[in-house]
Each structure stands twice: as C-alpha cells, then as structure tokens.
Scaffold this active site. Sequence first.
Site, mmCIF file in Angstrom:
data_model
loop_
_atom_site.group_PDB
_atom_site.id
_atom_site.type_symbol
_atom_site.label_atom_id
_atom_site.label_comp_id
_atom_site.label_asym_id
_atom_site.label_seq_id
_atom_site.Cartn_x
_atom_site.Cartn_y
_atom_site.Cartn_z
ATOM 1 N N CYS A 64 -1.326 8.117 0.844
ATOM 2 C CA CYS A 64 -0.151 7.359 1.330
ATOM 3 C C CYS A 64 0.402 7.916 2.641
ATOM 4 O O CYS A 64 1.088 7.210 3.370
ATOM 5 C CB CYS A 64 0.949 7.352 0.275
ATOM 6 S SG CYS A 64 0.396 6.663 -1.278
ATOM 7 N N HIS A 97 6.981 4.571 3.689
ATOM 8 C CA HIS A 97 5.817 4.128 2.919
ATOM 9 C C HIS A 97 6.345 3.331 1.727
ATOM 10 O O HIS A 97 7.301 3.743 1.068
ATOM 11 C CB HIS A 97 5.013 5.345 2.451
ATOM 12 C CG HIS A 97 4.105 5.037 1.299
ATOM 13 N ND1 HIS A 97 3.167 4.029 1.354
ATOM 14 C CD2 HIS A 97 4.018 5.572 0.050
ATOM 15 C CE1 HIS A 97 2.540 3.972 0.195
ATOM 16 N NE2 HIS A 97 3.037 4.896 -0.612
ATOM 17 N N ASN A 136 2.087 -1.517 -3.343
ATOM 18 C CA ASN A 136 1.863 -0.257 -2.628
ATOM 19 C C ASN A 136 0.439 -0.286 -2.067
ATOM 20 O O ASN A 136 -0.523 -0.203 -2.830
ATOM 21 C CB ASN A 136 2.069 0.902 -3.610
ATOM 22 C CG ASN A 136 1.772 2.272 -3.008
ATOM 23 O OD1 ASN A 136 1.104 2.376 -1.982
ATOM 24 N ND2 ASN A 136 2.237 3.312 -3.661
#
Length: 333
Positions: A115, A260, A290
């Site tokens: 991420c 993020h 995500n």
Amino acid sequence: MKNSRIAGLGHYVPSRVVTNQELETMMETTDAWITERTGIKERHWANVPEESTSYMGAQAAKAALIQAGIPEGEVDCVIFATLSSDYFFPGAACTLQPHMNFSGNIPAYDIRMQCSGFVYGLQMADAFIKSGMYSRILLIGAEVQSTSLNKSTAGRDTAVIFGDGAGAAVIIPTDDPDNGILAHAVHAEGKYAKELWCEGPSPLDNPRVKPVLDDVNRYYPYMNGRYVFKHAVTRFPEVLKETLDKIGKTPADLDWFIPHQANLRITEAVGQGLGLSPEKVISNIHKYGNTTAASIPIAWSEAISDGRIKRGDLIGLAAFGAGFTWGSAVIRF
Ligand code: UT7
C-alpha cells in the site's frame, strides 16, 4: 540541483463493477456490514488474463503521459509498484514494456512496498531526478487483487475490501525550488510482516511446486484487521507531520490530503485527528475499495479530472500497509 515535479497523472479501472450486493451472493456478508465497517459500496474486478496488472498499468501510464504532453518514446525510466505482478518473475515493470511504445531498452524497477508502494516510488523518482540520472520517469501503481481473494465466507474479511485498478504519474525535473515534490519520508517495520501478508507461493517450500496444495489458505491474503487498523491510524498522521515538518508546514497549510484508501473509518479518523475539514480529504473508497499501490494515484488522477485538484495546490499524501510499511510525500502540484 533540480526539483522533481508531477507532469501528469492518469488512471484505469476495469469495467466490471462488483457491488456489495453481488458479494452477498458469494459469502455471508451484508451491504450494511461492509458499508458501516469500511465505507465501500462497490469495487472493480479485472477481466483476466486481458486486464493484467501490467496491462492496466500501461493504460494508466498512457493517460498520464497524455496529460503531461510527453510522448511514450521520451520515457527514460519505469518504476512499477505492485504486490500483484503478472508473474512471480519477472516483475511488472518488465511485462509493462510490450504494452508501451518506449524507445530503446529503458530501465525497469519493481518495488514491492504494497500500500505504500506509490509513496516509496515517488521518493525514488525524486532521488533519481535530483541525481540527474533520469528525467522522464513513469511511476505506476497497479493491482489485480480479485483473483487472489478467498470469496467464501472464510475469506470475507479481506474479500470485501480489496479491488483492482491502476494509477500512474509522470515525473520530470523543474528549476523551481517551490514546485513539485517538496518533502517525503518512508519507513518499514518488518517484524509485523505476518500481520498482513500472503505466505504462498514461497521459495521456503521445498519443493515450491506441489501436485496438491497442502494448505490452500496460505495462498490467500491474511490480514489481522484490527491490529493493522490500530497501527494505520497512528502512522498516517505521524508520517504526514514528519514530512510537513521538513518544510516548515503544518496540516493546515494543505489544500488536499490524499490518504491511501484503506478504510473510510481510517480516513475519517486521520482527517479529524489532523484537524482537516472533510472537504480537503480525498476519499473514493466507496467506488473502488482498497486498490493497494494504485489507490493514491487513482484518487489523485480522479480529483484532477473532476476539477477539484488544480495546479499550484499543496497536496499531502500518506500511506500505510503490509510490511508494515508507511510513508508520506508533500507536493506543490
Ligand atoms: O491497506 C492496508 C491497510 N489496511 C488496513 O488498514 C485495514 C485495517 N482494518 C480494517 O479496515 C478493519 O479491521 C476491517 C474492515 C478489516 C474489519 O473491520 P473490524 O471492525 O475490525 O471487524 P473485525 O475484524 O473485528 O470483525 C468483527 C466481526 C467478526 O465477527 P464476530 O467475531 O464479532 O462474530 C467478523 O467475523 O465482523 C465479522 N466480519 C464480517 N461480517 C460480515 C468480518 N468480515 C465480515 C464481512 N461481513 N465481510
């Protein structure tokens, strides 16, 4: 010494939209649970093998190059951030190349910081530009997560969260010291690797390839959700402030904060903790879930397309994810 600036951004998401209601038909979950715990309403799933990580990365890259007004043939370096390369090896920075019209055999770097990959990549690109080594850098974050998820009830804690997509940035030098990537910070704490990971396939298995998988769960992503959540809400603001400190700025100076996209609850908690008004905090997790290394560039590119982010805005980025890794960058766009 030159500064580095973002000449253009682009993104690509697969056309297939998977709603929470569709997930309800695959596993014991509900739209209400997913919405309340994560903020996600739908995500996109790639049509593989055509929509591979490198293919989607190329589409985002082409869009970013068009926005930058830079021909594909001028790119002199590729940095590709992903946890879902098309193959175990070689990495996506190489398998990207047949989808592009690069000139010559330009170097290709893969970074596996999950991420945090896009933020790590920005730092790397900035260092390359400052050293004078490259001057037309393509930074890509792209993921195909949908094919790795356990879509039964046993995997519902991760299956409802992750989505597919790609984002890209073109990074070039500038003589303006107040423009471009102004500061960054990245960190890692590998002792937590197993709190968010995918164990297989692994070279530690001997033989690595087995005729029958002895434990199929080792091939699905595992996340200790609550534990990751607690670390994330601490690290996001901490690293953003660390980065802002380097240039004598505070969260109040930011026009935009692009975190993020891990979980809407994390985004809201971090935004509030930093004292930012919700309008300054970019969130698109309801549409994409995500998308790991792709989430920041998709959100950034989208906010340019819809007219929110403009040239001259001060933007703070922050990411946290598997490794654990985390990082931040502050950019005068
Ligand atoms: O991108 C990298 C960084 N990632 C993150 O930062 C993610 C961090 N973690 C999270 O976002 C959250 O922890 C999750 C969204 C993964 C989970 O939310 P939670 O509020 O922490 O739920 P939980 O894991 O504590 O589970 C609560 C309950 C459990 O049932 P019991 O044990 O209370 O009976 C789970 O089995 O919710 C259950 N559950 C679900 N129920 C319906 C877990 N997943 C689901 C689901 N649908 N999809």
